[in-house]
Design a protein around this motif. Structure first.
Motif, PDB file in Angstrom:
ATOM      1  N   ARG A 155     -32.622  12.967   4.712  1.00 40.19           N
ATOM      2  CA  ARG A 155     -32.428  13.470   3.346  1.00 40.19           C
ATOM      3  C   ARG A 155     -30.972  13.930   3.159  1.00 40.19           C
ATOM      4  N   ARG A 158     -28.687  10.827   3.035  1.00 33.01           N
ATOM      5  CA  ARG A 158     -28.747  10.116   1.746  1.00 33.01           C
ATOM      6  C   ARG A 158     -27.983  10.871   0.664  1.00 33.01           C
ATOM      7  N   GLU A 159     -28.117  12.178   0.667  1.00 34.12           N
ATOM      8  CA  GLU A 159     -27.429  12.986  -0.342  1.00 34.12           C
ATOM      9  C   GLU A 159     -25.909  12.865  -0.193  1.00 34.12           C
ATOM     10  N   LYS A 160     -25.414  12.978   1.038  1.00 35.34           N
ATOM     11  CA  LYS A 160     -23.971  12.878   1.275  1.00 35.34           C
ATOM     12  C   LYS A 160     -23.462  11.457   1.040  1.00 35.34           C
ATOM     13  N   ALA A 161     -24.292  10.449   1.361  1.00 34.72           N
ATOM     14  CA  ALA A 161     -23.886   9.046   1.207  1.00 34.72           C
ATOM     15  C   ALA A 161     -23.668   8.677  -0.259  1.00 34.72           C
ATOM     16  N   LYS A 162     -24.322   9.380  -1.165  1.00 33.79           N
ATOM     17  CA  LYS A 162     -24.154   9.088  -2.594  1.00 33.79           C
ATOM     18  C   LYS A 162     -22.689   9.171  -3.016  1.00 33.79           C
ATOM     19  N   SER A 163     -21.952  10.087  -2.431  1.00 34.85           N
ATOM     20  CA  SER A 163     -20.542  10.212  -2.809  1.00 34.85           C
ATOM     21  C   SER A 163     -19.594   9.617  -1.764  1.00 34.85           C
ATOM     22  N   HIS A 165     -20.131   6.763   0.124  1.00 38.56           N
ATOM     23  CA  HIS A 165     -20.188   5.301   0.245  1.00 38.56           C
ATOM     24  C   HIS A 165     -19.079   4.646  -0.574  1.00 38.56           C
ATOM     25  N   ASP A 167     -18.986   1.869  -2.090  1.00 36.30           N
ATOM     26  CA  ASP A 167     -19.488   1.263  -3.328  1.00 36.30           C
ATOM     27  C   ASP A 167     -19.627   2.295  -4.453  1.00 36.30           C
ATOM     28  N   ALA A 168     -19.657   3.577  -4.081  1.00 36.57           N
ATOM     29  CA  ALA A 168     -19.761   4.651  -5.069  1.00 36.57           C
ATOM     30  C   ALA A 168     -18.408   5.335  -5.273  1.00 36.57           C
ATOM     31  N   GLY A 170     -16.410   6.145  -2.741  1.00 33.11           N
ATOM     32  CA  GLY A 170     -16.092   6.957  -1.569  1.00 33.11           C
ATOM     33  C   GLY A 170     -15.119   6.264  -0.634  1.00 33.11           C
ATOM     34  N   MET A 175     -17.509   7.465   5.159  1.00 32.11           N
ATOM     35  CA  MET A 175     -18.836   6.875   5.352  1.00 32.11           C
ATOM     36  C   MET A 175     -19.093   6.608   6.833  1.00 32.11           C
TER      37      MET A 175
END
Length: 190
Positions: A155, A158-163, A165, A167-168, A170, A175
């Motif tokens: 969890r 996933r939360e940290k990967a949102k910013s 990554h 592709d987002a 980041g 990453m």
């Protein structure tokens, strides 16, 4: 900062369980010269700087034949923090010579496939950070406490990967750091 000694092996790169003898016939100094020469030529061929070269191994002035003959060459090319690590062979000079051939293969790709093909390859190499490249503990990177469940690790990841990554919007290094932290935390989880 990656160190020359002791060996700073990339955290997500598995080690070779039983290194083998190679067919390379080279001395240690010649193998180092070959790697550095290939990097210089690769930079010239690509028109991109090769900088911050660190050859990391377990060779010291007092122990020139360490039991662990792995070697990792860290450098920055075209702004990409890169690592090429080899421990397939019994001798350090053999592993260095293998790295020389890997760099020469990248030069061949550059000549025949172009800059974008080589950049794609180097993004793969960039996914191999040194254990010292990210000195924070995996728990600090993920923003969680040691001993949490696997679900909580996932969890937080996933939360940290949102910013983080690319592709987002980041950063690839951020990453890679996050991926390494997740893997380390999961290894330590019950």
């Amino acid at each position: 900062m990656t160190q020359e000694y002791p060996l700073q092996w990339p955290t997500s790169w598995p080690r070779t369980p039983r290194p083998a003898k190679s067919q390379f016939k080279t001395s240690l100094s010649a193998a180092i010269d070959n790697v550095l020469g290939s990097l210089r030529l690769f930079g010239a061929d690509s028109g991109r700087k090769v900088e911050k070269v660190v050859v990391s191994s377990n060779v010291s002035l007092m122990d020139r034949n360490p039991k662990d003959s792995g070697v990792a060459v860290y450098f920055t090319w075209d702004g990409i923090a890169t690592c090429i690590a080899v421990d397939r062979y019994l001798k350090l000079e053999e592993n260095l010579q293998a790295i020389h051939h890997v760099i020469e293969a990248e030069r061949t790709k550059l000549r025949h496939g172009g800059l974008n093909l080589v950049r794609a390859s180097f993004r793969g190499y960039a996914a191999l950070p040194s254990p010292l490249a990210f000195p924070d503990s995996p728990w600090e990177v993920l923003g969680i406490q040691p001993g949490v469940s696997r679900e909580e690790i996932e969890r937080a990841f996933r939360e940290k990967a949102k910013s983080a990554h690319p592709d987002a919007g980041g950063d690839p290094d951020a990453m890679a750091r996050l991926n390494d932290a997740r893997a380390a935390a999961l290894r330590g989880a019950a």
